[in-house]
Design an enzyme around this catalytic site. Structure first.
Site, PDB file in Angstrom:
ATOM      1  N   HIS A 179      -9.971  -7.823  -4.818  1.00 36.38           N
ATOM      2  CA  HIS A 179      -8.520  -8.016  -4.676  1.00 36.38           C
ATOM      3  C   HIS A 179      -8.217  -9.267  -3.860  1.00 36.38           C
ATOM      4  O   HIS A 179      -7.320 -10.052  -4.202  1.00 36.38           O
ATOM      5  CB  HIS A 179      -7.916  -6.778  -4.005  1.00 36.38           C
ATOM      6  CG  HIS A 179      -6.454  -6.902  -3.743  1.00 36.38           C
ATOM      7  ND1 HIS A 179      -5.927  -6.786  -2.477  1.00 36.38           N
ATOM      8  CD2 HIS A 179      -5.399  -7.137  -4.563  1.00 36.38           C
ATOM      9  CE1 HIS A 179      -4.616  -6.938  -2.538  1.00 36.38           C
ATOM     10  NE2 HIS A 179      -4.283  -7.162  -3.785  1.00 36.38           N
ATOM     11  N   HIS A 218      11.322  10.078  -4.331  1.00 34.88           N
ATOM     12  CA  HIS A 218      10.908   9.213  -5.434  1.00 34.88           C
ATOM     13  C   HIS A 218      11.281   9.835  -6.781  1.00 34.88           C
ATOM     14  O   HIS A 218      11.699   9.126  -7.699  1.00 34.88           O
ATOM     15  CB  HIS A 218       9.404   8.976  -5.355  1.00 34.88           C
ATOM     16  CG  HIS A 218       8.881   8.006  -6.372  1.00 34.88           C
ATOM     17  ND1 HIS A 218       9.374   6.735  -6.510  1.00 34.88           N
ATOM     18  CD2 HIS A 218       7.905   8.130  -7.310  1.00 34.88           C
ATOM     19  CE1 HIS A 218       8.734   6.106  -7.478  1.00 34.88           C
ATOM     20  NE2 HIS A 218       7.836   6.938  -7.992  1.00 34.88           N
ATOM     21  N   HIS A 223       0.563   3.374 -13.654  1.00 34.62           N
ATOM     22  CA  HIS A 223       1.940   3.629 -13.209  1.00 34.62           C
ATOM     23  C   HIS A 223       2.463   2.453 -12.377  1.00 34.62           C
ATOM     24  O   HIS A 223       3.622   2.059 -12.497  1.00 34.62           O
ATOM     25  CB  HIS A 223       1.978   4.919 -12.398  1.00 34.62           C
ATOM     26  CG  HIS A 223       3.355   5.435 -12.138  1.00 34.62           C
ATOM     27  ND1 HIS A 223       4.302   5.611 -13.121  1.00 34.62           N
ATOM     28  CD2 HIS A 223       3.960   5.821 -10.974  1.00 34.62           C
ATOM     29  CE1 HIS A 223       5.416   6.084 -12.588  1.00 34.62           C
ATOM     30  NE2 HIS A 223       5.239   6.210 -11.291  1.00 34.62           N
ATOM     31  N   HIS A 267       3.680  -5.013   1.788  1.00 39.69           N
ATOM     32  CA  HIS A 267       2.704  -5.793   1.026  1.00 39.69           C
ATOM     33  C   HIS A 267       2.876  -5.560  -0.472  1.00 39.69           C
ATOM     34  O   HIS A 267       2.819  -6.505  -1.272  1.00 39.69           O
ATOM     35  CB  HIS A 267       1.296  -5.382   1.467  1.00 39.69           C
ATOM     36  CG  HIS A 267       0.224  -6.338   1.043  1.00 39.69           C
ATOM     37  ND1 HIS A 267       0.345  -7.714   1.126  1.00 39.69           N
ATOM     38  CD2 HIS A 267      -1.012  -6.123   0.524  1.00 39.69           C
ATOM     39  CE1 HIS A 267      -0.743  -8.289   0.687  1.00 39.69           C
ATOM     40  NE2 HIS A 267      -1.586  -7.348   0.303  1.00 39.69           N
ATOM     41  N   GLU A 299     -12.156  -4.146  -2.321  1.00 41.79           N
ATOM     42  CA  GLU A 299     -11.249  -4.883  -1.442  1.00 41.79           C
ATOM     43  C   GLU A 299     -11.436  -6.393  -1.589  1.00 41.79           C
ATOM     44  O   GLU A 299     -10.461  -7.153  -1.651  1.00 41.79           O
ATOM     45  CB  GLU A 299     -11.490  -4.450   0.010  1.00 41.79           C
ATOM     46  CG  GLU A 299     -10.732  -5.248   1.051  1.00 41.79           C
ATOM     47  CD  GLU A 299      -9.221  -5.121   0.940  1.00 41.79           C
ATOM     48  OE1 GLU A 299      -8.520  -5.897   1.606  1.00 41.79           O
ATOM     49  OE2 GLU A 299      -8.724  -4.255   0.180  1.00 41.79           O
TER      50      GLU A 299
END
Length: 328
Positions: free
Chosen positions: A63, A231, A289, A123, A60
């Protein structure tokens, strides 16, 4: 001007890294590795020894550090744009700085609201928007002389493909933020059926907590299946529209390279999506992906820039009003 161009290239590369890191954090279930924000257990630098799960906390914070670095570079771009007026319009860099500020708020709310799907999805879209605007700014600064004028059909196909791709990325974010990627473990069917039991009403109710319905009960398997299936349906539309656009580009010598690039990225992205289902979402493929979606978005945006560039050049020469000339 040279520093401005270099910063744009750096920022676009960093934005792609941040998108990949965000996916890595989200898919490895490390979004709450640090229970506070902007620090981690009260520490702005590093992770303390008493962290509940130091590995997730470091993911975390990695990032966050990358996102903060990107924010600083974008602020530098914005400042330079204002200094370089009127050669460079500061409007788009200023809007980009505003998006980055809002992204920081979304990052905070992701933690404080305990991974609420709407916030997590927003986000992700904010990160993709940041990357897209940086790609556009780079195209404005590093564009070559206008190429051949594209037909109205190609231009319309490019815009349709871009719009559908944005919608598909939003659907993918909704799958990820609701942990619905494994709701269908087979392909091309889902749970052994073409039309499994699905609850679309609960699946796409956006104002709810993670894993819960709007009423607070546990989100059903049929709702998760509907999210995943939606999706997949979006991917089919992307395959048909973007694939048709790529084939149309291949038939035109001046646009053949763009057609090859678009079809290659599309095939890679579809292949990664299928592999994630059949291999039960291995982390490297799942992150790839997400990065693939960012690359396909960037390529489609760049293609639209080139498709409209000839038209814009003609309008500039004739003195007519211009469209799609962001960042001038």
């Amino acid at each position: 001007m040279r520093l401005y161009r270099y910063l744009l290239i750096l920022a676009a590369g960093l934005a792609l890294v941040v998108v990949g890191l965000g996916a890595w954090v989200r898919l490895s279930d490390a979004g709450l590795g640090c229970p506070d924000w902007p620090g981690c257990y009260g520490h702005l630098l590093g992770v303390p020894e008493h962290a509940a799960d130091s590995a997730k906390a470091w993911k975390e914070m990695t990032h966050r550090y990358a996102a903060a670095s990107l924010g600083l570079v974008i602020l530098g771009i914005c400042q330079l744009a204002w200094r370089l007026r009127p050669r460079i319009s500061p409007l788009l860099p200023t809007a980009l700085a505003g998006i980055v500020f809002f992204q920081a708020l979304l990052g905070m709310w992701t933690v404080t609201l305990l991974l609420k799907p709407l916030v997590v999805s927003a986000h992700l879209l904010g990160g993709m928007t940041t990357l897209a605007l940086l790609v556009w700014l780079n195209l404005r600064q590093h564009s070559r002389p206008a190429g051949p004028t594209a037909s109205p059909g190609l231009r319309a196909g490019g815009l349709l493909g871009l719009a559908l791709l944005v919608m598909q990325i939003a659907l993918g974010g909704w799958v990820s933020s609701n942990y619905a990627a494994l709701a269908c473990a087979d392909f091309p069917t889902c749970q052994g059926r073409w039309l499994p039991a699905m609850d679309f009403a609960e699946a796409f109710t956006v104002h709810r907590e993670l894993g819960q319905t709007a009423a607070g009960s546990l989100l059903s398997t049929s709702a998760l299946t509907a999210i995943h299936w939606g999706h997949r349906l979006g991917a089919l539309f992307i395959l048909l529209t973007v694939g048709s656009l790529g084939l149309a580009l291949l038939r035109r010598p001046a646009w053949r390279a763009w057609g090859g690039l678009l079809l290659a990225l599309l095939a890679l992205q579809i292949g990664l999506g299928i592999a994630n289902v059949l291999l039960a979402l291995p982390l490297p493929l799942a992150v790839a992906h997400n990065v693939g979606a960012a690359l396909l978005l960037s390529a489609t945006l760049a293609l639209n820039f080139r498709l409209w560039d000839g038209v814009q050049a003609m309008r500039r020469r004739s003195g007519k009003p211009m469209t799609l000339v962001l960042g001038e």
